[in-house]
Write an enzyme that holds these catalytic residues in place. Structure first.
Site, PDB file in Angstrom:
ATOM      1  N   GLY D 200      71.223  42.441   6.719  1.00 25.59           N
ATOM      2  CA  GLY D 200      71.473  41.074   6.294  1.00 25.59           C
ATOM      3  C   GLY D 200      72.933  40.704   6.282  1.00 25.59           C
ATOM      4  N   LEU D 226      64.303  40.933  10.807  1.00 26.90           N
ATOM      5  CA  LEU D 226      65.769  40.915  10.857  1.00 26.90           C
ATOM      6  C   LEU D 226      66.360  42.314  10.660  1.00 26.90           C
ATOM      7  CD1 LEU D 226      68.332  39.192  11.011  1.00 26.90           C
ATOM      8  CD2 LEU D 226      68.244  39.059   8.520  1.00 26.90           C
ATOM      9  N   ASP D 227      67.201  42.733  11.595  1.00 24.63           N
ATOM     10  CA  ASP D 227      67.924  44.018  11.519  1.00 24.63           C
ATOM     11  C   ASP D 227      66.982  45.215  11.439  1.00 24.63           C
ATOM     12  OD1 ASP D 227      70.264  42.546  11.540  1.00 24.63           O
ATOM     13  OD2 ASP D 227      70.434  42.500   9.373  1.00 24.63           O
ATOM     14  N   GLU D 228      65.737  45.022  11.854  1.00 26.72           N
ATOM     15  CA  GLU D 228      64.805  46.143  11.803  1.00 26.72           C
ATOM     16  C   GLU D 228      64.280  46.538  13.174  1.00 26.72           C
ATOM     17  OE1 GLU D 228      61.892  45.817   8.719  1.00 26.72           O
ATOM     18  OE2 GLU D 228      63.475  45.868   7.199  1.00 26.72           O
TER      19      GLU D 228
END
Lengths: 284, 284, 284, 284
Positions: D200, D226-228
């Site tokens: 994040g 997100l960001d995964e």
């Protein structure tokens, strides 16, 4: 950066830190940072003091005069650097562009604070790179016969442009002792090997032939002894049997760029003192 | 580990991978892992094949006989290693204990799989370390005059103990060419510098004198040329102007231990092939 | 080490360095090293001063009394440490032996300077490791039901042995808030992940599941918030898709050992100050 | 690069390597390199085969038809890539220029082989950077209200320019699930933290607040989480208590640039296979 920086060295003795810090306190300065180092084998003391320029209540000449009075009896060698001084840097290159790109990008972004009024090369290839950053580019080809002449031209350009620092960003020529003595200002070189391993030519080829598992790069000040000047910074990258000399060269690019720009930044931020062919690199 | 490992090398040619993998498939083997490497400058092909030992439906002699039939016309040099083979390792030390502790701890934990029936030293200091791990320790002092005699004693001990591999874990003596020819099995040395920098004696002292910003360690096979044998692994640690030679020595300890035990592990797991004074170190 | 170390912190203000260094100069001390740090967001000043114990011309009580007179008006929080103080350290373990081996080996070699009168474990497995170093080993098994009782026994042992510092060298139990409050001395833990990633149980398994390309380890002071105490040191190792959770665990061993012993050494050498759940770790 | 590359995956079974390598041998190909990986927990087999394009004696359609005949009964998922395919890459940025400079410099030097017909930004700041490399720059500002519209414009531009790959080079907006589904081609993002730590916003701020001693960067494929998404590459840099959030940001720049360009290069050289939200990144 709104710091006045003092770089100080002297023989070590009791009371240096107390004496110097008390001086700045009495002159009304807030010490923003202060870092010391004592080299025990040589009993040498090194110090970097950063002061808040806002606290300078009189002229810089007066500050220097007063500090000189403290320094003389203590035998301090010192220099002082003001925030409005912006170093003028010339970059010398040959054909490889990565270090030049990295320096110009970081300078244009304000990460490396200096002026770059000049790029000089013995090859025409990188003219477009300099142009992209609107920096004058001078092509000065060189051969064994014309070396003295070419170096004289470089020297003239450095003087005309009031250059304070030269960066050899993969400039594949050896500057002559005569040139070094005539220029007499710092020159930072990036060597594409982990010095003192693979001094001289073709380090990646020789690293490959030796079968090393790690390659490196070394930023150092240039002296008359090739690749033997004071080391400012080094770093490495892991390689394997899969890497031929060309792979090593390619993988070494990022290491070279990063090490050179870190060394340049440390120098410009007045964090480096040279002593006994070595460097003290302050962290603050 | 229940793997049969083949290490193979030959001149490169079309069809090697197809030929070799088809052979193992036809013999009923599941290939657990297979890694290849082609050294382009020398046109040399290297291969490591790991097979499931459960798939071995006949004798190992039969497997080798069959593989030899494939290998001969293709000009393969090869060796095969079975899971029940456990290498017998002798560790030679002097006074520094960190590499010895690291190897003995990892061996006792099963991280390094081998037998260690013998620790030999030219000093008595580390006897208690060997005793802590219940490993016989032999103190064989050496002087210039007694070197030939001492090496003959070492050789006898290695033979009596059926040693397959010698590890020089900071053994501060140079083994003579005569010894190396007589022993004729692999010897792994840890050199406390980033080879080829600082070959020979006192590398930390010389690293300090040169003002390097990174120190290193190198594990390599011993050859008659001091510190010039094939490199198996290397690693580094960052130092600064604050580090004297003694600090470097202390900081280098962990790097030396880790590099030596990684190299030893790779060797024992049959992941290393030597060629042209370099190593291919397979990752699987 | 023949140093007297002062660790000092206070609100930042002009003249702290001058005042403190002048004090030591006037008391006749040579300042062997001095390092400062100002945390700008909190305007907090930190300082580590090392003095030559040879310069102590009166009693340590007198030194402390005099320094207290300087410190009080300036609002300094401080502690002083003498070279004859040797910390007494208890190591708590479960089944994994690598950190214990590393600490015991380094302590026995004098690299880590402390006394280790006690190893405690909730499993019997590592008794032989402690015995190898002639250190008393206490097996205190624990279950959910017996936790309070077991912690009371640990606490008694720590008190009986006058323990100054506890090291959790892969002790796989969470110490209760009640225990932490009762012990009230520093506890250093090694977490086998790169905090704040993978807090809690099974970090290697979760690192594998996430597909990370680098694993790490974190040494930190223990607080009541699990894995959220002040970080002292961290380091990492590169992994690849080839590494299963067991490979990561094995590869993480060296990182864990090195990070934990570096943190322990920094703590014992009085180089760590905790503030606002973070650490200042001095380099000299 | 004159290689034909096959990327293959399937359930693991005996004989895959023999079958596939024999196929290429029979078709007259020299296998330039071949790398395999078996993911044991899922019993999944991955393979990258590089062939000499000179050995292609018939049409690529015929090659694919023949390979499909082999692949179907074995259940292989596969793709093939020819040397004349040059990926068309769009770079999305916001205000930070370092990753953009690095990509454009490496592309212009031929280190990263692709075409970059388009740079898009939600801010006007980096137009001059794109211009320096003669690459069209489109400024598409975005607000919460105009996000759908702006993404539709981006999508149009990507389609008009026949973009194969999007690189988010510090593009500080989250692409909507609708956009991701509509574009349906790979998107590589650089996250300025060591995922899964600090997912994040404001990772450097949060790293500073947590007091970490190492910062990092992560290149990953973008997914709706997100960001995964699957991690391609990561790297780290050491920090200390001296580093404020702005220092970390500055020090993180080189790590971000290097990690992103390494990931981009691996993707473009067809060395990455995604499976189970993780990546297999081949080394040859």
């Amino acid at each position: 950066m709104s710091e006045i920086v003092f770089l100080i060295q002297s023989e070590d003795s009791k009371g240096l830190l107390a004496g110097i810090s008390s001086f700045f306190y009495e002159q009304g300065f807030n010490i923003l940072s202060c870092e010391q180092h004592t080299d025990l084998p040589t009993n040498r003391y090194f110090m970097r003091v950063a002061l808040d320029v806002e606290d300078l209540s009189y002229s810089s000449e007066a500050l220097e005069r007063q500090f000189a009075e403290l320094a003389e009896p203590l035998g301090l060698e010192w220099s002082v650097h003001y925030p409005n001084e912006v170093a003028r840097v010339a970059v010398l290159v040959s054909k490889a562009s990565h270090c030049l790109y990295d320096i110009l990008a970081k300078q244009s972004e304000g990460v490396i604070e200096c002026e770059i009024p000049l790029v000089i090369s013995n090859h025409p290839d990188l003219e477009s790179v300099a142009q992209r950053f609107d920096i004058p580019f001078r092509h000065l080809p060189v051969s064994r016969e014309t070396k003295a002449e070419q170096e004289a031209e470089i020297l003239n350009l450095l003087r005309e442009n009031a250059i304070d620092l030269v960066v050899l960003a993969r400039y594949m020529q050896i500057l002559s002792p005569a040139f070094l003595r005539a220029f007499d200002k710092p020159i930072i070189n990036i060597h594409h090997a982990f010095l003192p391993a693979f001094q001289g030519a073709n380090p990646y080829r020789r690293a490959y032939d030796r079968g090393v598992k790690i390659i490196g790069a070394t930023a150092h000040y240039v002296t008359e002894d090739l690749d033997e000047g004071p080391i400012i910074d080094q770093d490495v990258a892991r390689v394997s049997h899969r890497c031929g000399p060309e792979d090593m060269k390619r993988m070494g690019r990022d290491v070279e760029s990063v090490v050179l720009s870190r060394a340049l930044k440390a120098h410009l931020e007045r964090k480096v003192i040279v002593f006994a062919n070595k460097t003290v690199v302050f962290s603050v």
